[in-house]
Write a protein that holds these residues in place. Structure first.
Motif, PDB file in Angstrom:
ATOM      1  N   ARG A   1     -13.954  -8.821  -1.991  1.00  0.00           N
ATOM      2  CA  ARG A   1     -14.050  -8.219  -0.659  1.00  0.00           C
ATOM      3  C   ARG A   1     -12.961  -8.751   0.273  1.00  0.00           C
ATOM      4  N   MET A   2     -12.668 -10.056   0.158  1.00  0.00           N
ATOM      5  CA  MET A   2     -11.606 -10.615   0.977  1.00  0.00           C
ATOM      6  C   MET A   2     -10.261  -9.988   0.625  1.00  0.00           C
ATOM      7  N   ALA A   3     -10.029  -9.794  -0.654  1.00  0.00           N
ATOM      8  CA  ALA A   3      -8.754  -9.161  -1.055  1.00  0.00           C
ATOM      9  C   ALA A   3      -8.665  -7.729  -0.543  1.00  0.00           C
ATOM     10  N   THR A   4      -9.827  -7.015  -0.642  1.00  0.00           N
ATOM     11  CA  THR A   4      -9.839  -5.628  -0.165  1.00  0.00           C
ATOM     12  C   THR A   4      -9.588  -5.578   1.342  1.00  0.00           C
ATOM     13  N   ASN A   5     -10.279  -6.465   2.061  1.00  0.00           N
ATOM     14  CA  ASN A   5     -10.100  -6.501   3.518  1.00  0.00           C
ATOM     15  C   ASN A   5      -8.662  -6.847   3.879  1.00  0.00           C
TER      16      ASN A   5
ATOM     17  N   ALA B   1      -2.559  -2.673   5.555  1.00  0.00           N
ATOM     18  CA  ALA B   1      -2.265  -1.237   5.675  1.00  0.00           C
ATOM     19  C   ALA B   1      -2.332  -0.794   7.140  1.00  0.00           C
ATOM     20  N   ILE B   2      -3.372  -1.266   7.832  1.00  0.00           N
ATOM     21  CA  ILE B   2      -3.511  -0.898   9.248  1.00  0.00           C
ATOM     22  C   ILE B   2      -2.321  -1.413  10.050  1.00  0.00           C
TER      23      ILE B   2
END
Length: 226
Positions: free
Chosen positions: A198-202, A208-209
Motif C-alpha cells: 500500500r505504501m508503494a502504491t500510495n 503521479a499527482i
C-alpha cells in the motif's frame, strides 16, 4: 567450675541408664535361668541371646562410667558404690554365662562324649555348624542389602520417569507456544507486506499527482507567454 545445668543433666542421664540397666540385668538373669533348663540347639540359641543381652549391659555400664563424671562430688560417692555393685553383678552374670557355655554335655546333648576323639569330632561339627550359621547370616544380610538397593533403585527410577514425563509435557507446551508464535509471526509478515504494497502504491499515486500538477503548472505558464 562445672555448669549446674550440665550436672543436673548428667545425674538425670545416669539415672536413666541405671534404670535401663536394671531391666537389662533382669532380662539377662531370666535368660541365664532358661539356659540351665535347655540343651542342644535351643541351648545354643539361648546362649547367643544371652551374649547379646550381656553386650547391651556392658554398653550401658560404659555410658554410666562416662556420665557419672558429671555428677557432683558430694553425691558421687553413693553413685560410685551403686556403679561398683552393677559392675560386680554383671561380672557374676558373665561368669555364669561362661560356665553355662562351657557345659559341653548340655551344649551337645546326647552327642557329647568323654572320648577325646569324639569330643574333637563334636567340636569340629559344632564349629562347622557355627560357620554355616555365620555364612547364612552374612548371606541374609547381603540379601537384605540387595533388597534395599533394589528398592532405592526402583524409587529413583520412578522419580526419573516422573521427571521425564514432566519434561516431556514442558517440551510439548513449549512446542505449542512456538507454533502459536510462528502463526503470529506469519500474520505479522503478511500484514507488513500488505502495508509495504500500500505504501508503494500510495507513493506511485503521489508521484503521479505531483507529475500531473507540474505539467499543468508548466502548461499554464506556457499559455501565458504565448
Amino acid at each position: 567450675m562445672s555448669n549446674p545445668l550440665d550436672t543436673d543433666a548428667g545425674s538425670e542421664l545416669f539415672s536413666s541408664y541405671e534404670a535401663e540397666l536394671k531391666l537389662v540385668q533382669a532380662d539377662l538373669n531370666q535368660k541365664l535361668d532358661q539356659i540351665s533348663e535347655l540343651s542342644g540347639e535351643p541351648r545354643k540359641s539361648a546362649i547367643r541371646l544371652a551374649e547379646r543381652t550381656l553386650d547391651e549391659a556392658n554398653e550401658l555400664i560404659g555410658q554410666m562410667r562416662i556420665e557419672k563424671q558429671n555428677i557432683p562430688s558430694a553425691t558421687r560417692s553413693k553413685v560410685n558404690q551403686r556403679f561398683r555393685n552393677f559392675e560386680s553383678d554383671i561380672d557374676s552374670q558373665k561368669r555364669k554365662l561362661k560356665t553355662l557355655s562351657e557345659d559341653r554335655k548340655a551344649l551337645f546333648g546326647n552327642r557329647y562324649s568323654d572320648n577325646p576323639d569324639a569330643a574333637d569330632q563334636q567340636l569340629e561339627q559344632r564349629q562347622q555348624l557355627l560357620s554355616g550359621t555365620d555364612r547364612l547370616d552374612r548371606s541374609s544380610q547381603r540379601l537384605r542389602e540387595s533388597q534395599r538397593i533394589a528398592n532405592e533403585t526402583e524409587g529413583i527410577g520412578r522419580d526419573t520417569l516422573a521427571d521425564l514425563q514432566l519434561q516431556r509435557e514442558t517440551i510439548q507446551h513449549t512446542r505449542m507456544n512456538l507454533l502459536e508464535s510462528e502463526g503470529y509471526v506469519d500474520k505479522s509478515v503478511k500484514t507488513l507486506r500488505g502495508m509495504a504494497r500500500r505504501m508503494a502504491t500510495n507513493r506511485i499515486v503521489t508521484i503521479a499527482i505531483i507529475t500531473v500538477l507540474v505539467l499543468l503548472i508548466v502548461a499554464v505558464i506556457y499559455s501565458k507567454f504565448h
